[in-house]
Motif scaffolding. Structure first.
Motif, short mmCIF file in Angstrom:
data_model
loop_
_atom_site.label_atom_id
_atom_site.label_comp_id
_atom_site.label_asym_id
_atom_site.label_seq_id
_atom_site.Cartn_x
_atom_site.Cartn_y
_atom_site.Cartn_z
N TRP A 143 7.56 9.36 -0.76
CA TRP A 143 8.18 10.54 -0.15
C TRP A 143 9.31 10.20 0.77
O TRP A 143 9.93 11.03 1.37
N ILE A 146 -3.04 2.10 -3.90
CA ILE A 146 -2.70 3.51 -3.67
C ILE A 146 -3.67 4.07 -2.64
O ILE A 146 -4.89 4.04 -2.84
N ALA A 204 1.95 -4.37 3.53
CA ALA A 204 3.20 -3.62 3.63
C ALA A 204 3.01 -2.19 3.14
O ALA A 204 2.69 -1.96 1.98
N ALA A 205 3.16 -1.23 4.06
CA ALA A 205 3.01 0.19 3.70
C ALA A 205 4.36 0.75 3.27
O ALA A 205 5.37 0.52 3.92
N TRP A 206 4.36 1.51 2.18
CA TRP A 206 5.55 2.20 1.70
C TRP A 206 5.08 3.55 1.15
O TRP A 206 3.89 3.87 1.21
N ALA A 207 5.99 4.35 0.64
CA ALA A 207 5.60 5.66 0.09
C ALA A 207 6.71 6.19 -0.79
O ALA A 207 7.86 5.77 -0.67
N LEU A 266 -9.09 -0.30 -1.98
CA LEU A 266 -8.29 0.76 -2.58
C LEU A 266 -7.96 0.40 -4.02
O LEU A 266 -7.93 -0.78 -4.39
N PRO A 267 -7.70 1.43 -4.85
CA PRO A 267 -7.35 1.17 -6.24
C PRO A 267 -5.88 0.82 -6.41
O PRO A 267 -5.04 1.24 -5.63
N VAL A 313 0.86 -1.19 0.00
CA VAL A 313 0.00 0.00 0.00
C VAL A 313 0.89 1.23 0.00
O VAL A 313 1.70 1.41 0.91
N ALA A 314 0.74 2.04 -1.04
CA ALA A 314 1.50 3.29 -1.10
C ALA A 314 0.71 4.38 -0.39
O ALA A 314 -0.39 4.73 -0.80
N LEU A 315 1.28 4.90 0.71
CA LEU A 315 0.66 6.03 1.41
C LEU A 315 1.08 7.28 0.65
O LEU A 315 2.07 7.92 0.97
N ASP A 316 0.36 7.60 -0.41
CA ASP A 316 0.75 8.68 -1.31
C ASP A 316 -0.46 9.48 -1.75
O ASP A 316 -1.29 9.00 -2.51
#
Lengths: 222, 140
Positions: free
Chosen positions: B140, A38, B135-138, B114-115, A14-17
């Motif tokens: 930023w 996303i 697994a959370a990533w970003a 979520l999409p 999951v991208a926290l973006d």
């Protein structure tokens, strides 16, 4: 974790973006075989008590949490840069690799042995590690969502006020702070404000060491 | 229309914001929060929160077009966050602490939908029957 090739296991990333398109180049470069979702409003962070990335939660076949949110195999080696040489000392680089490898080994053990794995927490231990319900944190996420909505509607000044309030209410969250922070040209929030916030941590961790059996001890602070 | 941001969704409702109050149809309260207005009070599944005695008019009112409830006052009564933008056009609500504690206690993984990058929606519950490393990533 693609190499596990086990039908009984999947990564869900999951991208926290919040910014549309920001995670796309990373996803393209990784070309993962597992789903990458996303999360523009950081709802997963709110639901699961995530304050930084990389963070992971282990969920078993029946949908129960067997390891609540914890740092996923990362170590804060970058905090040990030698001020003169600007290099990360060897022992911290080595520890980084060990932490990652111990974390991946723990996942492999879980995938192979399921609930018999020593890394699967008892219900009581898992409950203890769940982040407690905190009204300030709940408000921080509500304000973050409002800020994100305002920003997406072009109301940047009102959004900034909500993001600042969110960070004040939930100072442990690097996810809220870095999402809202000014980014460098490469899209990363690693400018002087980040360095200052990091320095203000003092002896506190940026990545709290995961409490996992087999995790090596960190080198002494230099 | 008023926009309500919930922990998992963005919902448009026909509501009447006025200062600190937000009146909407009882059916919309359920759509937004899951809470149903019943004779016992505001109920989420089997658990009901009675409307506080003597303060009924702050929480519920009957009009010609049905029953309305004051989401903002009810939510504050639950000690849960409810925040509005300056115009009162967008409201953001958080999860009530009691609901959260009960949810955490069950150890059930909260479902999220979520999409992916192509816009296709996935739910965490789609993966029941498999172990999941969420697994959370970003960027930023």
């Amino acid at each position: 974790m693609d190499e596990l090739g086990d039908e009984s296991f999947t990564v869900v990333a999951v991208a926290l973006d919040s910014e549309p398109g920001a995670p796309d180049p990373w996803i393209e470069a990784a070309s993962p075989t597992y789903p990458v979702l996303i999360d523009r409003t950081h709802q997963v962070a709110d639901r699961y008590g995530i304050v930084n990335v990389p963070t992971a939660i282990w969920i078993d076949e029946s949908g129960k949490i067997v390891r609540p949110a914890e740092v996923a195999g990362a170590y804060e080696a970058f905090r040990h840069v030698d001020p003169e040489t600007r290099a990360v000392p060897e022992e911290h680089l080595a520890h980084s690799k060990q932490v990652r490898s111990a974390y991946l080994d723990a996942i492999r053990d879980w995938v192979a042995r399921g609930s018999d794995s020593e890394h699967v927490l008892s219900a009581a231990d898992a409950r203890d590690r769940q982040p407690a319900a905190d009204p300030a944190v709940a408000e921080a996420h509500a304000r973050f969502r409002l800020g994100q909505h305002l920003e997406a509607s072009g109301n940047r000044e009102a959004a900034r006020i909500e993001f600042e309030a969110a960070s004040r209410l939930h100072p442990e969250s690097w996810a809220i702070w870095r999402q809202a922070a000014d980014k460098l040209e490469n899209g990363i929030a690693a400018g002087p404000a980040f360095s200052a916030r990091l320095a203000a941590l003092g002896d506190k961790h940026y990545y709290p060491p995961p409490e996992i059996a087999g995790m090596p001890e960190a080198p002494a602070r230099s | 229309m008023t926009i309500i941001l919930t922990p998992t969704d963005t919902i448009e409702v026909s509501a009447t914001p006025d200062g600190n109050t937000l009146w909407l149809d009882a059916a919309d309260l359920t759509r937004v929060t899951g809470y149903q207005l019943k004779p016992e009070g505001f109920c989420l599944d089997e658990i009901c929160v009675p409307v506080p005695h003597g303060r009924e008019a702050e929480f519920v009112r009957d009009g010609s077009d049905g029953t309305s409830v004051n989401l903002a006052t009810f939510w504050r009564y639950l000690d849960a966050p409810v925040i509005a933008d300056d115009e009162g056009a967008t409201w953001s609500i958080g999860e009530p602490p009691t609901d959260r504690s009960m949810r955490l206690d069950t150890l059930e993984a909260a479902d999220v939908t979520l999409p992916d990058v192509s816009g296709e929606l996935h739910s965490l519950s789609d993966f029941r029957g498999r172990k999941v490393l969420l697994a959370a990533w970003a960027s930023w």
